[in-house]
Design a protein around this motif. Structure first.
Motif, PDB file in Angstrom:
ATOM      1  N   LEU A   3       0.812  -1.205   0.000  1.00 55.72           N
ATOM      2  CA  LEU A   3       0.000   0.000   0.000  1.00 55.72           C
ATOM      3  C   LEU A   3       0.852   1.265   0.000  1.00 55.72           C
ATOM      4  O   LEU A   3       2.020   1.251   0.384  1.00 55.72           O
ATOM      5  N   GLY A   4       0.228   2.351  -0.394  1.00 59.01           N
ATOM      6  CA  GLY A   4       0.911   3.639  -0.421  1.00 59.01           C
ATOM      7  C   GLY A   4       0.231   4.545  -1.419  1.00 59.01           C
ATOM      8  O   GLY A   4      -0.561   4.110  -2.258  1.00 59.01           O
ATOM      9  N   ARG A   5       0.554   5.806  -1.336  1.00 58.89           N
ATOM     10  CA  ARG A   5      -0.064   6.784  -2.242  1.00 58.89           C
ATOM     11  C   ARG A   5       0.582   6.722  -3.617  1.00 58.89           C
ATOM     12  O   ARG A   5       1.623   6.094  -3.809  1.00 58.89           O
ATOM     13  N   ASN A   6      -0.046   7.394  -4.584  1.00 61.09           N
ATOM     14  CA  ASN A   6       0.539   7.481  -5.921  1.00 61.09           C
ATOM     15  C   ASN A   6       1.931   8.085  -5.830  1.00 61.09           C
ATOM     16  O   ASN A   6       2.145   9.074  -5.124  1.00 61.09           O
ATOM     17  N   GLY A   7       2.888   7.482  -6.536  1.00 64.99           N
ATOM     18  CA  GLY A   7       4.247   7.996  -6.532  1.00 64.99           C
ATOM     19  C   GLY A   7       5.077   7.563  -5.343  1.00 64.99           C
ATOM     20  O   GLY A   7       6.211   8.016  -5.180  1.00 64.99           O
ATOM     21  N   ALA A   8       4.544   6.656  -4.522  1.00 61.77           N
ATOM     22  CA  ALA A   8       5.284   6.229  -3.329  1.00 61.77           C
ATOM     23  C   ALA A   8       6.460   5.323  -3.662  1.00 61.77           C
ATOM     24  O   ALA A   8       7.400   5.205  -2.883  1.00 61.77           O
ATOM     25  N   GLY A   9       6.414   4.657  -4.826  1.00 62.99           N
ATOM     26  CA  GLY A   9       7.498   3.753  -5.216  1.00 62.99           C
ATOM     27  C   GLY A   9       7.050   2.310  -5.370  1.00 62.99           C
ATOM     28  O   GLY A   9       7.874   1.423  -5.645  1.00 62.99           O
ATOM     29  N   LYS A  10       5.764   2.042  -5.230  1.00 58.91           N
ATOM     30  CA  LYS A  10       5.259   0.667  -5.271  1.00 58.91           C
ATOM     31  C   LYS A  10       5.522   0.005  -6.634  1.00 58.91           C
ATOM     32  O   LYS A  10       6.034  -1.110  -6.697  1.00 58.91           O
ATOM     33  N   THR A  11       5.137   0.703  -7.707  1.00 56.64           N
ATOM     34  CA  THR A  11       5.295   0.108  -9.039  1.00 56.64           C
ATOM     35  C   THR A  11       6.757  -0.095  -9.379  1.00 56.64           C
ATOM     36  O   THR A  11       7.132  -1.116  -9.973  1.00 56.64           O
ATOM     37  N   THR A  12       7.616   0.842  -8.988  1.00 54.61           N
ATOM     38  CA  THR A  12       9.052   0.686  -9.222  1.00 54.61           C
ATOM     39  C   THR A  12       9.572  -0.567  -8.530  1.00 54.61           C
ATOM     40  O   THR A  12      10.328  -1.357  -9.123  1.00 54.61           O
ATOM     41  N   PHE A  13       9.161  -0.781  -7.286  1.00 54.01           N
ATOM     42  CA  PHE A  13       9.574  -1.997  -6.571  1.00 54.01           C
ATOM     43  C   PHE A  13       9.121  -3.243  -7.317  1.00 54.01           C
ATOM     44  O   PHE A  13       9.889  -4.198  -7.504  1.00 54.01           O
ATOM     45  N   MET A  14       7.877  -3.255  -7.782  1.00 51.63           N
ATOM     46  CA  MET A  14       7.343  -4.443  -8.441  1.00 51.63           C
ATOM     47  C   MET A  14       8.053  -4.716  -9.767  1.00 51.63           C
ATOM     48  O   MET A  14       8.282  -5.872 -10.136  1.00 51.63           O
ATOM     49  N   GLU A  15       8.432  -3.661 -10.480  1.00 57.51           N
ATOM     50  CA  GLU A  15       9.146  -3.843 -11.743  1.00 57.51           C
ATOM     51  C   GLU A  15      10.559  -4.373 -11.517  1.00 57.51           C
ATOM     52  O   GLU A  15      11.055  -5.198 -12.304  1.00 57.51           O
TER      53      GLU A  15
END
Length: 284
Positions: free
Chosen positions: A34-46
């Motif tokens: 979880l986290g807000r938009n731009g928190a880094g979640k998608t970068t971590f998943m990629e």
């Protein structure tokens, strides 16, 4: 499989998408990321899926790095909110390609879900509505049977009934064959009861990693008259409070039993409310 995240950093120019985060995911569980938009979640998943390289630190999966590692990437399926498939491919071709890539591909499950979501096998991806394209992503993610399956806002365009169908099938498949499922979403209230462990990322850093049941039990909604509640919370950490017609409800950390002992009504706080609080307060 064991995922070790060690000092993971990703920079774009002078901006940190991820800033020296470290944690481990060791068990088959449904993890809420979880986290807000731009928190880094998608970068971590990629980075986890081996699609991009970090600027510093590393992710190890059973001791190996995922980037340019075919053996590992066959064990990881990342479904993002869009642009998962080439636009000129048909639904049938997408399913065939992914069936070759994932050794544990479940053909019968894929066929079941195609019928469930009323997809036309001959339709090209570019002709699909947003909801239909999301349905195709969900089918690939579930049918891959990948030991690490990652869903990043996978249901854009799906209505509430279609989303519920997805949650029900995901839980069914997880119970039959447990695996690491990482689920990133903004519709937290809809799915939070599925989470067994919660990770919250804020500004590229890990703000929290906690067992979901512990997290729920550690935050309490206390209700009563304004005087009663104000007296009870005077020496406690308050998440938020609201009042109407002489009554007040306050969200506080812990103290469920003591609230009940003083005659106040007490119940758990939704994870979505906690996430908002933890990502708003200074120094979270």
């Amino acid at each position: 499989m064991k995922i070790e995240v060690k000092g993971l950093t990703k920079k774009y120019g002078n901006k940190h998408a991820l800033d020296n985060i470290s944690f481990n995911l060791e068990e088959p569980k449904i993890y809420g990321l979880l986290g807000r938009n731009g928190a880094g979640k998608t970068t971590f998943m990629e980075i986890l899926a081996g699609q991009i390289l970090p600027s510093g630190g590393e992710i190890l999966i059973d001791g190996e790095k995922p980037f340019d590692n075919r053996k590992l990437t066959e064990s990881i399926c990342l479904i993002k909110e869009g642009a998962n498939f080439k636009q000129d491919l048909t639904v049938k071709n997408v399913l065939k390609i992914y069936s070759y890539f994932y050794p544990n591909w479940d053909k019968s499950l894929a066929e079941e879900l195609v019928n469930e979501y009323n997809l036309e096998l001959k339709a090209k991806v570019k002709s699909l509505s947003k909801g239909m394209e999301s349905s195709l992503g969900i089918i690939v993610g579930l049918a891959s049977k990948a030991p690490i399956t990652v869903f990043d806002e996978p249901y854009i365009g799906l209505d509430a009934a279609a989303r519920k169908k997805f949650y029900d099938i995901l839980l069914r498949e997880y119970e039959e064959e447990p695996r690491i499922i990482i689920f990133s979403t903004h519709l937290i209230d809809e799915v939070s009861l599925m989470f067994e462990e919660v990770l919250i990322i804020q500004d590229g850093k890990l703000a929290l990693q906690e067992n979901a049941d512990v997290l729920r039990s550690n935050a309490v909604a206390v209700s009563g008259t304004i005087d009663q509640v104000e007296h009870f919370i005077s020496d406690k950490e308050v998440i938020m409070k609201k009042q109407i017609a002489g009554m007040m409800t306050a969200y506080v950390f812990g103290h469920m039993e003591s609230a009940i002992e003083t005659g106040l009504q007490a119940e758990g706080v939704p994870i979505q409310e906690l996430m908002i609080y933890l990502t708003e307060r200074k120094g979270a």
